[in-house]
Structures are given as C-alpha cells and as structure tokens.
Design a protein around this motif. Structure first.
Motif, PDB file in Angstrom:
ATOM      1  N   LEU A  48       0.840  -1.194   0.000  1.00 47.70           N
ATOM      2  CA  LEU A  48       0.000   0.000   0.000  1.00 47.70           C
ATOM      3  C   LEU A  48       0.879   1.249   0.000  1.00 47.70           C
ATOM      4  O   LEU A  48       1.850   1.336   0.752  1.00 47.70           O
ATOM      5  N   LEU A  49       0.516   2.192  -0.847  1.00 44.55           N
ATOM      6  CA  LEU A  49       1.278   3.431  -1.017  1.00 44.55           C
ATOM      7  C   LEU A  49       0.363   4.595  -0.631  1.00 44.55           C
ATOM      8  O   LEU A  49      -0.588   4.903  -1.347  1.00 44.55           O
ATOM      9  N   PHE A  50       0.630   5.210   0.514  1.00 43.87           N
ATOM     10  CA  PHE A  50      -0.248   6.268   1.024  1.00 43.87           C
ATOM     11  C   PHE A  50       0.303   7.638   0.660  1.00 43.87           C
ATOM     12  O   PHE A  50       1.435   7.967   1.013  1.00 43.87           O
ATOM     13  N   LEU A  51      -0.498   8.413  -0.021  1.00 44.20           N
ATOM     14  CA  LEU A  51      -0.112   9.773  -0.385  1.00 44.20           C
ATOM     15  C   LEU A  51      -1.055  10.750   0.300  1.00 44.20           C
ATOM     16  O   LEU A  51      -2.274  10.637   0.179  1.00 44.20           O
ATOM     17  N   HIS A  52      -0.471  11.693   1.047  1.00 41.30           N
ATOM     18  CA  HIS A  52      -1.263  12.782   1.616  1.00 41.30           C
ATOM     19  C   HIS A  52      -0.812  14.070   0.949  1.00 41.30           C
ATOM     20  O   HIS A  52       0.381  14.371   0.918  1.00 41.30           O
ATOM     21  N   VAL A  53      -1.765  14.811   0.391  1.00 46.80           N
ATOM     22  CA  VAL A  53      -1.426  16.077  -0.256  1.00 46.80           C
ATOM     23  C   VAL A  53      -1.853  17.213   0.656  1.00 46.80           C
ATOM     24  O   VAL A  53      -3.017  17.322   1.032  1.00 46.80           O
ATOM     25  N   GLN A  54      -0.882  18.043   1.024  1.00 45.52           N
ATOM     26  CA  GLN A  54      -1.193  19.219   1.834  1.00 45.52           C
ATOM     27  C   GLN A  54      -1.469  20.382   0.911  1.00 45.52           C
ATOM     28  O   GLN A  54      -0.676  20.679   0.017  1.00 45.52           O
TER      29      GLN A  54
END
Length: 175
Positions: A48-54
């Motif tokens: 799983l590749l988690f991306l959070h965009v601020q």
C-alpha cells in the motif's frame, strides 16, 4: 502470478471536522474496505502506497522527500511536524504493520487532484483507491471532487470507495 506485490496507491486526507485530528471518514473507510475486500488474508501479495497532499496554504511541514515505511520512522519527529499531516500517515502505516502488509507513505504539497495524478504517473501503481463523500450534485459544485478528477485523469485504474450512509456526519460536506 508470483513475484511483485500488487501496488495500491491511496490518497488519504485529514478530517475536516473541528477538533478531530484524524484521517477523514472516507479515507479510513476506503482503507478498511481495501483491506477487507481486496487484501483479505493475502497480505504479502500487496503493497500500500499512502499519499497525503497538503494544500499549500496549510502552514507547516517542509519535508516532502521522506518516505515512511514503518512505525519506527515516526519516532524522532518533533511535535509540530507530527501535528501537520504526519499523524495521519502514522495511523495508516501503523495499521499496516499490525496486520503485516508492506507500505510506504509520503506527503506532497499542492492541489490534491493534480498532485495525486502526477504521483500516479511518477510511481505507477497498479491502481489508485480514493475515498468519496458521496455528495449530491449540489454539494459537489462547492467542493469539487478529487475522486471524479482522478477517475478521469489518473493513468491507472481508479477505485472510488463511497462513504457509508451511516458514517455521514451532520454536515455531509464534512469528512
């Protein structure tokens, strides 16, 4: 087919509910759905590749290059950085470690719709999972949905997981 695990990218965001510094309802829901319906017991078959965009006007976290892959990676962070999106990634990374599924997580800055599609192009996951508030057309006009944009523009299959009706907060625009 043996070999490389299936790589699932997930766009995750923080809750908009005041005083609720956690993953949004739809991010948590999409993650749990993915575990239950796709990964199931085949934890070694997936990454799983988690991306959070601020969004750029959030003050704060400057380290855009680190990748977090285990709960240990969060240990030496100072309190301020932890408050700015990293506790969000820590939640998902810790859950993955508890169940034995490999993962990576990172933060980027910008417009979530554009950044997620850019990261899909760069990382080339097998597919992208995004949560959706399941808003009606009237509500969508104001929030502009990341999931719809990604479904159209991301260069991989996109799975949109709607928030369950029983999880909708009082104001359905909240998440």
């Amino acid at each position: 087919m043996e070999g490389e695990p299936t790589r699932i990218m997930m766009g995750v965001n923080e809750s908009t509910i005041k005083g609720y510094p956690h993953a949004s309802i739809s991010s948590r829901g999409a993650f749990e759905w993915t575990l239950q319906k796709i990964v199931r017991s085949n934890t070694s078959g997936f990454k799983l590749l988690f991306l959070h965009v601020q969004v750029t006007d959030e003050d704060g976290f400057d380290d855009m290059d680190s990748i977090y892959a285990s709960p240990e990676d969060f240990k030496n962070l100072n309190h301020r950085d932890r408050a700015k999106g990293l506790h969000l990634l820590e939640h998902f990374v810790t859950r993955c470690h508890e169940i034995g599924i490999s993962c990576e997580a990172w933060i980027k800055k910008g417009d979530p719709k554009e950044v997620i599609c850019h990261e899909v192009k760069r990382v080339q996951p097998d597919f992208l999972v995004v949560g959706s508030r399941g808003l009606g057309p009237f509500q969508r006009v104001f929030v502009g949905t990341v999931s719809e944009f990604c479904a159209k523009h991301a260069e991989c299959p996109v799975l949109t997981i709607k928030r369950r009706a029983d999880e909708t907060p009082q104001d359905p625009v909240d998440d």
